[in-house]
Design a protein around this motif. Sequence first.
Motif, PDB file in Angstrom:
ATOM      1  N   UNK B 130       0.826  -1.218   0.000  1.00 45.26           N
ATOM      2  CA  UNK B 130       0.000   0.000   0.000  1.00 45.26           C
ATOM      3  C   UNK B 130       0.858   1.265   0.000  1.00 45.26           C
ATOM      4  N   UNK B 131       0.385   2.282  -0.700  1.00 49.13           N
ATOM      5  CA  UNK B 131       1.038   3.595  -0.713  1.00 49.13           C
ATOM      6  C   UNK B 131      -0.003   4.658  -0.378  1.00 49.13           C
ATOM      7  N   UNK B 132       0.316   5.508   0.584  1.00 44.90           N
ATOM      8  CA  UNK B 132      -0.625   6.559   1.003  1.00 44.90           C
ATOM      9  C   UNK B 132      -0.770   7.634  -0.077  1.00 44.90           C
ATOM     10  N   UNK B 133      -1.926   8.274  -0.109  1.00 41.40           N
ATOM     11  CA  UNK B 133      -2.187   9.369  -1.049  1.00 41.40           C
ATOM     12  C   UNK B 133      -3.348  10.191  -0.526  1.00 41.40           C
ATOM     13  N   UNK B 134      -3.919  10.968  -1.407  1.00 42.84           N
ATOM     14  CA  UNK B 134      -4.978  11.910  -1.034  1.00 42.84           C
ATOM     15  C   UNK B 134      -6.356  11.287  -1.303  1.00 42.84           C
ATOM     16  N   UNK B 135      -7.228  11.239  -0.292  1.00 41.49           N
ATOM     17  CA  UNK B 135      -8.593  10.742  -0.498  1.00 41.49           C
ATOM     18  C   UNK B 135      -9.399  11.750  -1.326  1.00 41.49           C
ATOM     19  N   UNK B 136     -10.382  11.235  -2.065  1.00 38.74           N
ATOM     20  CA  UNK B 136     -11.288  12.109  -2.836  1.00 38.74           C
ATOM     21  C   UNK B 136     -12.715  11.660  -2.572  1.00 38.74           C
ATOM     22  N   UNK B 137     -13.244  12.043  -1.420  1.00 40.96           N
ATOM     23  CA  UNK B 137     -14.585  11.589  -1.045  1.00 40.96           C
ATOM     24  C   UNK B 137     -15.643  12.184  -1.960  1.00 40.96           C
ATOM     25  N   UNK B 138     -16.683  11.363  -2.222  1.00 37.75           N
ATOM     26  CA  UNK B 138     -17.849  11.856  -2.962  1.00 37.75           C
ATOM     27  C   UNK B 138     -18.520  12.961  -2.157  1.00 37.75           C
ATOM     28  N   UNK B 139     -19.265  13.824  -2.862  1.00 33.80           N
ATOM     29  CA  UNK B 139     -20.129  14.784  -2.185  1.00 33.80           C
ATOM     30  C   UNK B 139     -21.047  14.044  -1.219  1.00 33.80           C
ATOM     31  N   UNK B 140     -21.145  14.507  -0.001  1.00 35.78           N
ATOM     32  CA  UNK B 140     -22.057  13.882   0.949  1.00 35.78           C
ATOM     33  C   UNK B 140     -21.497  12.645   1.618  1.00 35.78           C
ATOM     34  N   UNK B 141     -20.219  12.359   1.378  1.00 33.98           N
ATOM     35  CA  UNK B 141     -19.575  11.192   2.005  1.00 33.98           C
ATOM     36  C   UNK B 141     -18.645  11.698   3.108  1.00 33.98           C
ATOM     37  N   UNK B 142     -18.840  11.204   4.321  1.00 29.18           N
ATOM     38  CA  UNK B 142     -18.034  11.620   5.467  1.00 29.18           C
ATOM     39  C   UNK B 142     -17.550  10.368   6.179  1.00 29.18           C
ATOM     40  N   UNK B 143     -16.245  10.236   6.336  1.00 34.92           N
ATOM     41  CA  UNK B 143     -15.715   9.080   7.059  1.00 34.92           C
ATOM     42  C   UNK B 143     -14.327   9.406   7.567  1.00 34.92           C
ATOM     43  N   UNK B 144     -13.872   8.634   8.547  1.00 30.48           N
ATOM     44  CA  UNK B 144     -12.491   8.748   8.999  1.00 30.48           C
ATOM     45  C   UNK B 144     -11.862   7.369   8.997  1.00 30.48           C
ATOM     46  N   UNK B 145     -10.535   7.310   8.872  1.00 32.29           N
ATOM     47  CA  UNK B 145      -9.848   6.024   8.799  1.00 32.29           C
ATOM     48  C   UNK B 145      -8.953   5.830  10.029  1.00 32.29           C
ATOM     49  N   UNK B 146      -8.677   4.565  10.323  1.00 32.42           N
ATOM     50  CA  UNK B 146      -7.721   4.242  11.387  1.00 32.42           C
ATOM     51  C   UNK B 146      -7.108   2.871  11.106  1.00 32.42           C
ATOM     52  N   UNK B 147      -6.021   2.553  11.805  1.00 33.48           N
ATOM     53  CA  UNK B 147      -5.382   1.251  11.652  1.00 33.48           C
ATOM     54  C   UNK B 147      -5.552   0.423  12.910  1.00 33.48           C
ATOM     55  N   UNK B 148      -5.674  -0.892  12.742  1.00 33.93           N
ATOM     56  CA  UNK B 148      -5.769  -1.816  13.878  1.00 33.93           C
ATOM     57  C   UNK B 148      -5.100  -3.114  13.463  1.00 33.93           C
ATOM     58  N   UNK B 149      -4.642  -3.887  14.439  1.00 28.44           N
ATOM     59  CA  UNK B 149      -4.085  -5.204  14.122  1.00 28.44           C
ATOM     60  C   UNK B 149      -5.236  -6.193  13.931  1.00 28.44           C
ATOM     61  N   UNK B 150      -4.957  -7.309  13.261  1.00 24.60           N
ATOM     62  CA  UNK B 150      -5.999  -8.326  13.076  1.00 24.60           C
ATOM     63  C   UNK B 150      -6.437  -8.921  14.424  1.00 24.60           C
ATOM     64  N   UNK B 151      -5.498  -9.206  15.359  1.00 20.12           N
ATOM     65  CA  UNK B 151      -5.967  -9.653  16.688  1.00 20.12           C
ATOM     66  C   UNK B 151      -6.870  -8.620  17.372  1.00 20.12           C
ATOM     67  N   UNK B 152      -6.579  -7.340  17.226  1.00 17.71           N
ATOM     68  CA  UNK B 152      -7.464  -6.304  17.789  1.00 17.71           C
ATOM     69  C   UNK B 152      -8.840  -6.357  17.126  1.00 17.71           C
TER      70      UNK B 152
END
Lengths: 185, 185
Positions: B130-152
């Motif tokens: 994976x390579x990080x970049x800039x999100x381009x959310x649709x109009x009316x789309x609101x979300x936030x991201x986070x990372x977790x381990x699979x055991x978590x």
Amino acid sequence: MDTHLKETRLDGKLAYDGGFLKVTRDRIALPDGAETHREFIRHPGAVVILPLFEDGSVLLERQFRYPLDRVFIEYPAGKIDPGEDPLACAKRELQEETGYTATDWHFLCTIHNAIAYSDEHLDLYLARNLTAGEAQLDDGEFLETFRASVPEMLEKVKSGEVTDVKTVIGTFWLEKILDGRWSPG
Amino acid sequence: MDTHLKETRLDGKLAYDGGFLKVTRDRIALPDGAETHREFIRHPGAVVILPLFEDGSVLLERQFRYPLDRVFIEYPAGKIDPGEDPLACAKRELQEETGYTATDWHFLCTIHNAIAYSDEHLDLYLARNLTAGEAQLDDGEFLETFRASVPEMLEKVKSGEVTDVKTVIGTFWLEKILDGRWSPG
């Protein structure tokens, strides 16, 4: 805390009232104040029963699902009647669909299967100490039952033969329980 | 072979055509010849992306889901556009929603999430490198991201914090892949 994500109802109506499906259409405010609409199905919720025999096998159903025009392998399941207790519903559905009764019941988890367009939830129950009896299918309900081991079910999940979400999730839970890594109840 | 279970379409119509949901109502023949109706949602299908980093963590989203009036933890996902290839859709949705691109993609499985009243299917893909970049959310789309381990994530499934079916199933698949018991692709 989630005000930056929350959508707020402004008004709404029952937009479609079929015999089986009811669609609600609401006007809402997005987190940034813009207005849009949300349409979704109102569902009373359902239960899923994982009937586990002493020998480690589970009871499954084969049932034709019209929207996808084919037979699916599924755990017994059914819709909760108005005002009905979910565990009472699980006992009723297991007996009606398969004839089996069980004396050892444990709630495992709740899952949400279509969060973009339905408020449906499904409660999964483990049912042990099973006794065979006579099924009493509803009018218009046709299904057959069979037994499989949990490793056989896992193989069907892996190969793509089992694709119904409640059945996939129930099988993974059963593996955890039989391994002793997760305990029911 | 399943004629004793099969339901046959006699005729039908689009009973509700909302901006987002479309309900089909068909008159059908049951296996015993009796007539009844089936109502269901027609859905174009969707993809789910399991973005797995080198360190074993996964990328998740927190998104408000109006039908259930709360925020859900989910893997990135999205609806397939008309005529769109599912893998192309997965690449597009991952980049739009999270900014990430990936060079290593593997199809894992198809699941069916509401077989009683929708023809929706979801294709799950594993995305690595994976390579990080800039999100381009649709109009009316609101979300936030986070990372977790699979055991978590497994702990959140067990505790009932994660209930969305695509996310529950994706997490169980990731455990199998990281354990080396199931291999992708």
